[in-house]
Design a protein around this motif. Structure first.
Motif, PDB file in Angstrom:
ATOM      1  N   ALA A 190     -49.038  15.437 -34.573  1.00 30.31           N
ATOM      2  CA  ALA A 190     -50.228  16.265 -34.800  1.00 30.31           C
ATOM      3  C   ALA A 190     -49.885  17.479 -35.658  1.00 30.31           C
ATOM      4  CB  ALA A 190     -50.837  16.689 -33.471  1.00 30.31           C
ATOM      5  N   VAL A 191     -48.747  18.096 -35.391  1.00 28.33           N
ATOM      6  CA  VAL A 191     -48.312  19.226 -36.215  1.00 28.33           C
ATOM      7  C   VAL A 191     -48.083  18.758 -37.648  1.00 28.33           C
ATOM      8  CG1 VAL A 191     -46.410  20.852 -36.622  1.00 28.33           C
ATOM      9  CG2 VAL A 191     -47.365  20.587 -34.324  1.00 28.33           C
ATOM     10  N   ASN A 192     -47.453  17.609 -37.811  1.00 27.43           N
ATOM     11  CA  ASN A 192     -47.206  17.087 -39.157  1.00 27.43           C
ATOM     12  C   ASN A 192     -48.509  16.819 -39.900  1.00 27.43           C
ATOM     13  OD1 ASN A 192     -44.459  17.261 -38.789  1.00 27.43           O
ATOM     14  ND2 ASN A 192     -44.217  15.104 -38.239  1.00 27.43           N
ATOM     15  N   LEU A 193     -49.515  16.289 -39.206  1.00 30.20           N
ATOM     16  CA  LEU A 193     -50.812  16.070 -39.845  1.00 30.20           C
ATOM     17  C   LEU A 193     -51.445  17.408 -40.210  1.00 30.20           C
ATOM     18  CD1 LEU A 193     -53.231  14.445 -40.812  1.00 30.20           C
ATOM     19  CD2 LEU A 193     -54.040  14.366 -38.430  1.00 30.20           C
ATOM     20  N   ALA A 194     -51.372  18.369 -39.312  1.00 31.75           N
ATOM     21  CA  ALA A 194     -51.959  19.680 -39.579  1.00 31.75           C
ATOM     22  C   ALA A 194     -51.300  20.358 -40.780  1.00 31.75           C
ATOM     23  CB  ALA A 194     -51.854  20.562 -38.339  1.00 31.75           C
ATOM     24  N   GLU A 195     -50.020  20.094 -40.972  1.00 31.91           N
ATOM     25  CA  GLU A 195     -49.295  20.708 -42.086  1.00 31.91           C
ATOM     26  C   GLU A 195     -49.378  19.907 -43.380  1.00 31.91           C
ATOM     27  OE1 GLU A 195     -45.365  21.264 -40.499  1.00 31.91           O
ATOM     28  OE2 GLU A 195     -45.949  23.095 -39.433  1.00 31.91           O
ATOM     29  N   ALA A 196     -49.895  18.696 -43.318  1.00 37.17           N
ATOM     30  CA  ALA A 196     -50.005  17.856 -44.517  1.00 37.17           C
ATOM     31  C   ALA A 196     -51.069  18.430 -45.450  1.00 37.17           C
ATOM     32  CB  ALA A 196     -50.370  16.430 -44.126  1.00 37.17           C
ATOM     33  N   ARG A 197     -50.811  18.308 -46.711  1.00 38.04           N
ATOM     34  CA  ARG A 197     -51.774  18.790 -47.706  1.00 38.04           C
ATOM     35  C   ARG A 197     -52.540  17.597 -48.262  1.00 38.04           C
ATOM     36  NH1 ARG A 197     -47.462  22.842 -49.378  1.00 38.04           N
ATOM     37  NH2 ARG A 197     -46.383  21.003 -50.090  1.00 38.04           N
ATOM     38  N   PRO A 198     -53.856  17.644 -48.157  1.00 36.86           N
ATOM     39  CA  PRO A 198     -54.647  16.518 -48.639  1.00 36.86           C
ATOM     40  C   PRO A 198     -54.459  16.269 -50.136  1.00 36.86           C
ATOM     41  CG  PRO A 198     -56.058  18.153 -47.560  1.00 36.86           C
ATOM     42  CD  PRO A 198     -54.669  18.693 -47.576  1.00 36.86           C
ATOM     43  N   ASP A 199     -54.171  17.311 -50.884  1.00 38.11           N
ATOM     44  CA  ASP A 199     -54.051  17.146 -52.331  1.00 38.11           C
ATOM     45  C   ASP A 199     -52.792  16.400 -52.747  1.00 38.11           C
ATOM     46  OD1 ASP A 199     -52.650  19.385 -51.384  1.00 38.11           O
ATOM     47  OD2 ASP A 199     -52.706  20.384 -53.339  1.00 38.11           O
ATOM     48  N   ASP A 200     -51.789  16.293 -51.888  1.00 39.24           N
ATOM     49  CA  ASP A 200     -50.574  15.564 -52.273  1.00 39.24           C
ATOM     50  C   ASP A 200     -50.536  14.149 -51.683  1.00 39.24           C
ATOM     51  OD1 ASP A 200     -49.766  15.844 -49.631  1.00 39.24           O
ATOM     52  OD2 ASP A 200     -48.043  17.111 -50.067  1.00 39.24           O
ATOM     53  N   GLY A 201     -51.593  13.750 -51.004  1.00 42.54           N
ATOM     54  CA  GLY A 201     -51.679  12.388 -50.485  1.00 42.54           C
ATOM     55  C   GLY A 201     -50.948  12.148 -49.179  1.00 42.54           C
ATOM     56  N   SER A 202     -50.365  13.178 -48.594  1.00 46.55           N
ATOM     57  CA  SER A 202     -49.586  12.974 -47.368  1.00 46.55           C
ATOM     58  C   SER A 202     -50.444  12.909 -46.113  1.00 46.55           C
ATOM     59  CB  SER A 202     -48.537  14.083 -47.219  1.00 46.55           C
ATOM     60  OG  SER A 202     -49.161  15.340 -47.071  1.00 46.55           O
ATOM     61  N   GLU A 203     -51.705  13.278 -46.215  1.00 51.32           N
ATOM     62  CA  GLU A 203     -52.569  13.300 -45.036  1.00 51.32           C
ATOM     63  C   GLU A 203     -52.796  11.899 -44.460  1.00 51.32           C
ATOM     64  OE1 GLU A 203     -57.056  14.198 -44.681  1.00 51.32           O
ATOM     65  OE2 GLU A 203     -56.021  16.135 -44.633  1.00 51.32           O
ATOM     66  N   GLY A 204     -52.981  10.902 -45.309  1.00 48.66           N
ATOM     67  CA  GLY A 204     -53.239   9.536 -44.834  1.00 48.66           C
ATOM     68  C   GLY A 204     -52.116   8.971 -43.981  1.00 48.66           C
ATOM     69  N   PRO A 205     -50.882   8.980 -44.477  1.00 53.90           N
ATOM     70  CA  PRO A 205     -49.777   8.477 -43.668  1.00 53.90           C
ATOM     71  C   PRO A 205     -49.531   9.298 -42.401  1.00 53.90           C
ATOM     72  CG  PRO A 205     -49.127   8.574 -45.971  1.00 53.90           C
ATOM     73  CD  PRO A 205     -50.462   9.236 -45.864  1.00 53.90           C
ATOM     74  N   GLU A 206     -49.721  10.601 -42.476  1.00 51.43           N
ATOM     75  CA  GLU A 206     -49.509  11.440 -41.296  1.00 51.43           C
ATOM     76  C   GLU A 206     -50.565  11.165 -40.232  1.00 51.43           C
ATOM     77  OE1 GLU A 206     -46.842  12.995 -40.656  1.00 51.43           O
ATOM     78  OE2 GLU A 206     -46.008  12.874 -42.671  1.00 51.43           O
ATOM     79  N   ARG A 207     -51.789  10.916 -40.663  1.00 50.20           N
ATOM     80  CA  ARG A 207     -52.852  10.560 -39.726  1.00 50.20           C
ATOM     81  C   ARG A 207     -52.514   9.228 -39.054  1.00 50.20           C
ATOM     82  NH1 ARG A 207     -57.609  12.881 -39.904  1.00 50.20           N
ATOM     83  NH2 ARG A 207     -57.427  13.286 -42.142  1.00 50.20           N
ATOM     84  N   ALA A 208     -52.037   8.273 -39.826  1.00 51.95           N
ATOM     85  CA  ALA A 208     -51.653   6.970 -39.272  1.00 51.95           C
ATOM     86  C   ALA A 208     -50.499   7.119 -38.276  1.00 51.95           C
ATOM     87  CB  ALA A 208     -51.267   6.014 -40.397  1.00 51.95           C
ATOM     88  N   ARG A 209     -49.546   8.001 -38.566  1.00 51.85           N
ATOM     89  CA  ARG A 209     -48.431   8.239 -37.642  1.00 51.85           C
ATOM     90  C   ARG A 209     -48.927   8.855 -36.338  1.00 51.85           C
ATOM     91  NH1 ARG A 209     -46.167   9.813 -42.424  1.00 51.85           N
ATOM     92  NH2 ARG A 209     -44.499   8.503 -43.194  1.00 51.85           N
ATOM     93  N   LEU A 210     -49.903   9.747 -36.442  1.00 53.37           N
ATOM     94  CA  LEU A 210     -50.453  10.360 -35.233  1.00 53.37           C
ATOM     95  C   LEU A 210     -51.176   9.322 -34.385  1.00 53.37           C
ATOM     96  CD1 LEU A 210     -51.168  12.628 -33.328  1.00 53.37           C
ATOM     97  CD2 LEU A 210     -52.979  13.335 -34.929  1.00 53.37           C
ATOM     98  N   VAL A 211     -51.975   8.491 -34.999  1.00 53.11           N
ATOM     99  CA  VAL A 211     -52.676   7.443 -34.245  1.00 53.11           C
ATOM    100  C   VAL A 211     -51.660   6.492 -33.602  1.00 53.11           C
ATOM    101  CG1 VAL A 211     -54.250   5.470 -34.437  1.00 53.11           C
ATOM    102  CG2 VAL A 211     -54.819   7.639 -35.556  1.00 53.11           C
ATOM    103  N   ALA A 212     -50.609   6.151 -34.327  1.00 51.97           N
ATOM    104  CA  ALA A 212     -49.567   5.280 -33.764  1.00 51.97           C
ATOM    105  C   ALA A 212     -48.872   5.962 -32.578  1.00 51.97           C
ATOM    106  CB  ALA A 212     -48.544   4.915 -34.838  1.00 51.97           C
ATOM    107  N   ALA A 213     -48.621   7.257 -32.677  1.00 43.89           N
ATOM    108  CA  ALA A 213     -47.984   7.997 -31.573  1.00 43.89           C
ATOM    109  C   ALA A 213     -48.902   8.022 -30.352  1.00 43.89           C
ATOM    110  CB  ALA A 213     -47.631   9.413 -32.012  1.00 43.89           C
ATOM    111  N   ILE A 214     -50.192   8.182 -30.573  1.00 43.36           N
ATOM    112  CA  ILE A 214     -51.161   8.149 -29.468  1.00 43.36           C
ATOM    113  C   ILE A 214     -51.154   6.771 -28.819  1.00 43.36           C
ATOM    114  CG2 ILE A 214     -53.624   8.241 -28.892  1.00 43.36           C
ATOM    115  CD1 ILE A 214     -53.818  10.338 -31.273  1.00 43.36           C
ATOM    116  N   ASN A 215     -51.147   5.735 -29.634  1.00 44.59           N
ATOM    117  CA  ASN A 215     -51.093   4.366 -29.107  1.00 44.59           C
ATOM    118  C   ASN A 215     -49.830   4.144 -28.278  1.00 44.59           C
ATOM    119  OD1 ASN A 215     -53.502   3.848 -30.443  1.00 44.59           O
ATOM    120  ND2 ASN A 215     -52.517   2.784 -32.143  1.00 44.59           N
ATOM    121  N   ASP A 216     -48.706   4.662 -28.760  1.00 39.72           N
ATOM    122  CA  ASP A 216     -47.443   4.531 -28.024  1.00 39.72           C
ATOM    123  C   ASP A 216     -47.496   5.256 -26.686  1.00 39.72           C
ATOM    124  OD1 ASP A 216     -46.345   3.034 -30.080  1.00 39.72           O
ATOM    125  OD2 ASP A 216     -45.131   4.682 -30.886  1.00 39.72           O
TER     126      ASP A 216
END
Length: 122
Positions: free
Chosen positions: A65-91
C-alpha cells in the motif's frame, strides 16, 4: 460457528481490494495503508491466534500500500503497484483462511470455538 469469522475475513479482503482498486479516490497517500488494512485489523486480527505467517502477510499488505501511494501515475508505476497490492491482499486472505485459528475472543463473540481452524468452516 467459525463460518462467521470466515465471512469477516472475506469481507475485510473484499473491502481492501475495493480501496486498492479505487485509490486515489477518497483516500490520501498517508491514509492508504491504514484504509486498506482497517477492516482486517478491526474485525479479524483480534479474533485469530497470533501467527507469524499471518503477521508477515499483513506487513506485506502495508508495504504494498505504501508503494502504491508513493508510485507516480505519470511514470507508469501505479498499475504494477496496484496489482502487487491486490495480490498481497489475496495472500493475506488465503493465509488467514488456511492457517487461521479462532481464539478466545472469537469464541466469546460467537465466532466459533477457541482453537477451531478457519479452514474447517464448511
Amino acid at each position: 460457528m467459525v463460518a462467521k469469522l470466515v465471512e469477516l475475513v472475506r469481507e475485510a479482503a473484499a473491502q481492501a481490494r475495493l480501496v486498492a482498486r479505487s485509490y486515489p479516490s477518497g483516500c490520501s497517500a498517508d491514509a492508504l495503508p491504514w484504509a486498506v488494512i482497517r477492516l482486517f485489523d478491526d474485525d479479524v486480527r483480534g479474533h485469530v491466534e497470533r501467527d507469524p505467517r499471518i503477521e508477515d502477510r499483513r506487513d506485506q499488505v502495508l508495504i504494498a500500500a505504501v508503494n502504491l501511494a508513493e508510485a507516480r501515475p505519470d511514470d507508469g508505476s501505479e498499475g504494477p503497484e496496484r496489482a502487487r497490492l491486490v495480490a498481497a491482499i489475496n495472500d493475506l486472505e488465503w493465509i488467514v483462511l488456511s492457517r487461521g485459528i479462532a481464539n478466545r475472543t472469537a469464541s466469546a463473540q460467537g465466532y466459533g470455538e477457541a482453537g477451531q481452524r478457519l479452514r474447517d468452516a464448511g
